[in-house]
Design an enzyme around this catalytic site. Structure first.
Site, PDB file in Angstrom:
ATOM      1  N   LYS A 296     -10.537 -28.988  67.373  1.00  0.00           N
ATOM      2  CA  LYS A 296     -11.311 -30.109  67.638  1.00  0.00           C
ATOM      3  C   LYS A 296     -12.322 -30.020  66.483  1.00  0.00           C
ATOM      4  O   LYS A 296     -12.950 -31.058  66.050  1.00  0.00           O
ATOM      5  CB  LYS A 296     -11.806 -30.189  68.929  1.00  0.00           C
ATOM      6  CG  LYS A 296     -10.751 -30.037  70.071  1.00  0.00           C
ATOM      7  CD  LYS A 296     -10.013 -31.596  69.901  1.00  0.00           C
ATOM      8  CE  LYS A 296     -10.954 -32.888  70.473  1.00  0.00           C
ATOM      9  NZ  LYS A 296     -10.186 -34.055  70.475  1.00  0.00           N
TER      10      LYS A 296
ATOM     11  N   ALA B 151      -5.039 -36.408  71.890  1.00  0.00           N
ATOM     12  CA  ALA B 151      -5.218 -34.827  71.722  1.00  0.00           C
ATOM     13  C   ALA B 151      -4.343 -34.059  72.235  1.00  0.00           C
ATOM     14  O   ALA B 151      -3.506 -34.315  73.051  1.00  0.00           O
ATOM     15  CB  ALA B 151      -6.873 -34.647  72.005  1.00  0.00           C
TER      16      ALA B 151
ATOM     17  N   ASP C 112       3.373 -41.615  66.718  1.00  0.00           N
ATOM     18  CA  ASP C 112       3.240 -40.057  66.671  1.00  0.00           C
ATOM     19  C   ASP C 112       2.306 -39.918  65.827  1.00  0.00           C
ATOM     20  O   ASP C 112       2.671 -39.801  64.495  1.00  0.00           O
ATOM     21  CB  ASP C 112       4.767 -39.323  66.672  1.00  0.00           C
ATOM     22  CG  ASP C 112       4.444 -37.859  66.974  1.00  0.00           C
ATOM     23  OD1 ASP C 112       3.228 -37.277  66.815  1.00  0.00           O
ATOM     24  OD2 ASP C 112       5.276 -37.237  66.947  1.00  0.00           O
TER      25      ASP C 112
ATOM     26  N   TYR D   4      -8.519 -24.149  71.017  1.00  0.00           N
ATOM     27  CA  TYR D   4      -8.763 -25.764  71.115  1.00  0.00           C
ATOM     28  C   TYR D   4     -10.074 -26.196  70.467  1.00  0.00           C
ATOM     29  O   TYR D   4     -10.113 -27.159  69.766  1.00  0.00           O
ATOM     30  CB  TYR D   4      -8.840 -25.808  72.617  1.00  0.00           C
ATOM     31  CG  TYR D   4      -9.242 -27.285  73.135  1.00  0.00           C
ATOM     32  CD1 TYR D   4      -8.354 -28.212  72.970  1.00  0.00           C
ATOM     33  CD2 TYR D   4     -10.369 -27.521  73.698  1.00  0.00           C
ATOM     34  CE1 TYR D   4      -8.718 -29.555  73.304  1.00  0.00           C
ATOM     35  CE2 TYR D   4     -10.814 -28.825  73.823  1.00  0.00           C
ATOM     36  CZ  TYR D   4     -10.373 -29.910  73.651  1.00  0.00           C
ATOM     37  OH  TYR D   4     -10.446 -31.072  74.232  1.00  0.00           O
TER      38      TYR D   4
ATOM     39  N   THR E 291     -15.349 -32.586  71.949  1.00  0.00           N
ATOM     40  CA  THR E 291     -15.509 -31.904  73.243  1.00  0.00           C
ATOM     41  C   THR E 291     -16.702 -30.932  73.053  1.00  0.00           C
ATOM     42  O   THR E 291     -17.084 -30.732  72.060  1.00  0.00           O
ATOM     43  CB  THR E 291     -14.000 -30.816  73.550  1.00  0.00           C
ATOM     44  OG1 THR E 291     -14.348 -29.854  74.355  1.00  0.00           O
ATOM     45  CG2 THR E 291     -13.731 -30.420  71.978  1.00  0.00           C
ATOM     46  N   ASP E 292     -17.282 -30.554  74.392  1.00  0.00           N
ATOM     47  CA  ASP E 292     -18.230 -29.456  74.356  1.00  0.00           C
ATOM     48  C   ASP E 292     -17.821 -28.258  74.136  1.00  0.00           C
ATOM     49  O   ASP E 292     -18.711 -27.280  73.704  1.00  0.00           O
ATOM     50  CB  ASP E 292     -18.647 -29.220  75.991  1.00  0.00           C
ATOM     51  CG  ASP E 292     -17.634 -29.184  76.733  1.00  0.00           C
ATOM     52  OD1 ASP E 292     -16.460 -29.946  76.641  1.00  0.00           O
ATOM     53  OD2 ASP E 292     -17.667 -28.463  77.819  1.00  0.00           O
TER      54      ASP E 292
END
Ligand SMILES: NC(=O)c1ccc[n+]([C@@H]2O[C@H](COP(=O)([O-])OP(=O)(O)OC[C@H]3O[C@@H](n4cnc5c(N)ncnc54)[C@H](OP(=O)(O)O)[C@@H]3O)[C@@H](O)[C@H]2O)c1
Length: 290
Positions: free
Chosen positions: A135, A66, A42, A131, A107-108
């Site tokens: 990230k 994620a 975890d 989010y 991520t974009d």
């Protein structure tokens, strides 16, 4: 001396993780893979992260785990930052200790999305939701902590396993709705670059073999609206079913989304001869493999 890299893969049962596991386990001339699921580690537990990752001398640690539920991140800010940022920091610390390359999948959504061109690696990120912010924080903590790191940004992911965090993927959702005759409405003013996890896994292989570090954009080539994506899915799956194009204002979500988060790479051509195929070719390949 052996050129086989010892790789730890975190998030091995996820949509991307399962394709990385499947590809890397077939390349035993290059990789000795340890697949880690949530049952093994975890990532929000620092001691567990330290214990598992320092138990062996891994050359590479890939973090594909994620908290991906973009809308839920708005209310669950602590969870988003614990999984996407603080856990990434702890993984990067372990990588520093064992001198492993630390790979963080990103991520974009780190971009603002208010311009017409695709974003490239040198563009300054400016996320507009929790989010994306979590990230980007994860990216920054990894880059500042691990002496060697690779940030692979992908976008609008679809793959065989479906996003476990999101309950399926967009391609399957469209096909399922069309088959049962449900009305389909899809936004036509939000643009992105779809990414097939099968292709991203092969790209990651190429990047590791080339010893790549830094930030890389690894989506399939081109950009489309979600409406165009949906249209292509049904057409390539040979399903005749109407799709209504709607503006995003008619489909309010808890998290605000970048209007154009298409990504492209200015680095890949110099690193690998592997070309990311177009998003249409990628959908076709996915549908054929179902
Ligand atoms: N999905 C997209 O559209 C998209 C777009 C751009 C970038 N990305 C990035 O791509 C990467 C892979 O995403 P994906 O689509 O493959 O997501 P996914 O299918 O939801 O996979 C994420 C994995 O992370 C695991 N995980 C979550 N919390 C964990 C924890 N505390 N400890 C250990 N494992 C944990 C999940 O395990 P459980 O199943 O047990 O929860 C799951 O296997 C992520 O970094 C994501 O940010 C995704």
């Amino acid at each position: 001396m052996s050129n086989v890299l010892k790789v730890a893969l975190i998030g091995a049962k996820g949509q991307l993780g399962s394709d990385i596991a499947s590809h890397f386990s077939q390349c035993d001339d290059r990789y000795q893979l340890t697949s880690l699921t949530r049952a093994d580690i975890d990532i929000t537990q620092p001691e567990a992260v330290h214990q598992v990752l320092t138990s062996q001398k891994f050359d590479v640690v890939i973090n594909s785990a994620a908290y991906v539920r973009v809308d839920d991140c708005e209310a669950e800010v602590e969870t988003a930052f614990n999984v996407n940022a603080i856990a990434a920091l702890n993984i990067a610390r372990a990588c520093r200790q064992i001198e492993a390359l630390c790979v963080y999948i990103s991520t974009d959504y780190v971009f603002r999305g208010d311009r017409p061109d695709p974003y490239v690696e040198s563009d300054i990120p400016e996320p507009i939701n929790i989010y994306g912010t979590s990230k980007l924080t994860g990216e920054q903590l990894v880059r500042q902590t691990a002496p060697r790191s690779l940030i692979l940004r992908i976008s609008s992911v679809f793959g065989k396993a479906g996003a476990s965090g999101k309950g399926g993927n967009f391609v399957e959702t469209m096909i399922k709705k069309a088959k049962v005759g449900d009305p389909i409405k899809v936004v036509n003013d939000i643009f992105m670059s779809p990414t097939y996890t099968y292709d991203a896994a092969r790209l990651l292989d190429e990047l590791l073999q080339a010893g790549t570090t830094g930030i890389i954009h690894g989506a399939n080539a081109g950009r489309c609206s979600w409406y165009e994506f949906a249209e292509s899915v049904l057409s390539l799956a040979n399903i005749a079913h109407p799709i209504e194009a709607i503006p995003s204002s008619a489909f309010p979500t808890k998290a605000v989304r970048p209007m154009n988060s298409a990504i492209a790479s200015t680095r890949l051509d110099a690193i690998t001869t592997l070309k990311m195929r177009s998003w249409q070719e990628a959908i076709a390949a996915y549908i054929q493999s179902r």
